[in-house]
Design a protein around this motif. Structure first.
Motif, PDB file in Angstrom:
ATOM      1  N   LYS A  35      16.627  56.471 -28.655  1.00 16.63           N
ATOM      2  CA  LYS A  35      16.203  57.711 -29.584  1.00 16.63           C
ATOM      3  C   LYS A  35      16.062  57.595 -31.015  1.00 16.63           C
ATOM      4  N   ASN A  36      17.049  56.631 -31.241  1.00 20.62           N
ATOM      5  CA  ASN A  36      17.141  56.431 -32.872  1.00 20.62           C
ATOM      6  C   ASN A  36      16.387  55.125 -33.266  1.00 20.62           C
ATOM      7  N   ASN A  89      22.230  49.326 -39.728  1.00 20.54           N
ATOM      8  CA  ASN A  89      21.390  50.507 -39.129  1.00 20.54           C
ATOM      9  C   ASN A  89      22.070  51.155 -38.069  1.00 20.54           C
ATOM     10  N   LEU A 103      24.455  55.066 -38.010  1.00 18.84           N
ATOM     11  CA  LEU A 103      24.046  56.288 -36.905  1.00 18.84           C
ATOM     12  C   LEU A 103      25.291  57.044 -36.172  1.00 18.84           C
TER      13      LEU A 103
END
Length: 245
Positions: free
Chosen positions: A87-88, A187, A191
């Motif tokens: 989703k990210n 990255n 999250l």
């Protein structure tokens, strides 16, 4: 500052070295998961179990827990973690994979346990994730992070098993991340809310692809390959967080 170090009874037996390191570097008392008492007064908790409810119980009392319950809950559910990363915008090997061969993983499995390579199609079984195998079987990468920074990376390889876990006999060596790989690691780390984790990757088509987050990450590989005392580094981080948090 007084803290609690929580392990399951089984993991405490396997991790005597780590427990010694924590108790040498911090004022902590070992508590077994099976005997957990959430009413005990403590300044902080190091949760080395895979159960987020333990962290949640202390957090609800205002106690600082390393790692937080949100991370433990996500990291210990492979299905939820894959969906979250996808989703990210983080690449994963496809799940809900209905071809063979396929990798069948227990949703809450750890350390390469309950992971199988299936060669014959079978109905999807509850409690398992079915995933497309990476192109480079028996080869993966672990990256350790403490408090927002990469500490170390290790390449694991096995010539006898598609699982390269160090605890299953895989061979290991230090690994130098390139700029693209380092950016991917940061990255992913950005999250989630974490203190000390491992991020595992598989190799597919010449690049690393996210595999899982290890919440109660082990350090045997680091101690076998380097002179780094990563648990001491983590303890120094905890001491600073508790002091200034």
């Amino acid at each position: 500052m007084n803290g609690l170090l929580i392990y399951s009874r089984e993991e405490a037996k396997r991790n005597a070295f780590s427990i010694k390191k924590y108790t040498e570097n911090l004022n902590v008392k070992l508590m077994l998961e099976e005997d957990a008492d959430f009413s005990i007064n403590t300044d902080f908790v190091i949760n080395r179990t895979n159960h987020f409810a333990i962290a949640k119980n202390f957090e609800e009392r205002g106690v600082r827990v390393f790692n937080p319950s949100s991370l433990t809950q996500l990291a210990n559910n492979k299905q939820a973690c894959y969906e979250f990363m996808d989703k990210n915008g983080i690449e994963i090997m496809p799940v809900h994979y209905d071809k063979v061969p396929a990798v069948k993983k227990a949703v809450n499995g750890k350390g390469g346990t309950d992971v199988f390579m299936i060669q014959k199609q079978e109905p999807f079984q509850d409690g398992f994730v079915y995933q497309k195998p990476a192109s480079d079987l028996g080869r993966d990468l672990r990256v350790w992070l403490i408090g927002g920074r990469i500490v170390c990376a290790g390449l694991r390889e096995s010539k006898t098993d598609f699982r390269a876990n160090f605890c299953l006999g895989g061979k290991a060596e230090l690994y130098k991340l390139n700029a693209e790989e380092e950016l991917l690691v940061y990255n992913i780390a950005s999250l989630v809310n974490y203190d000390y984790i491992g991020i595992d990757f598989v190799f597919n088509g010449g690049k690393i692809v996210f595999n899982e987050i290890e919440d109660s990450v082990g350090a045997r590989m680091i101690y076998s390959l380097t002179n780094m005392d990563i648990i001491k580094e983590y303890c120094d981080y905890i001491r600073n967080e508790v002091k200034y948090g």
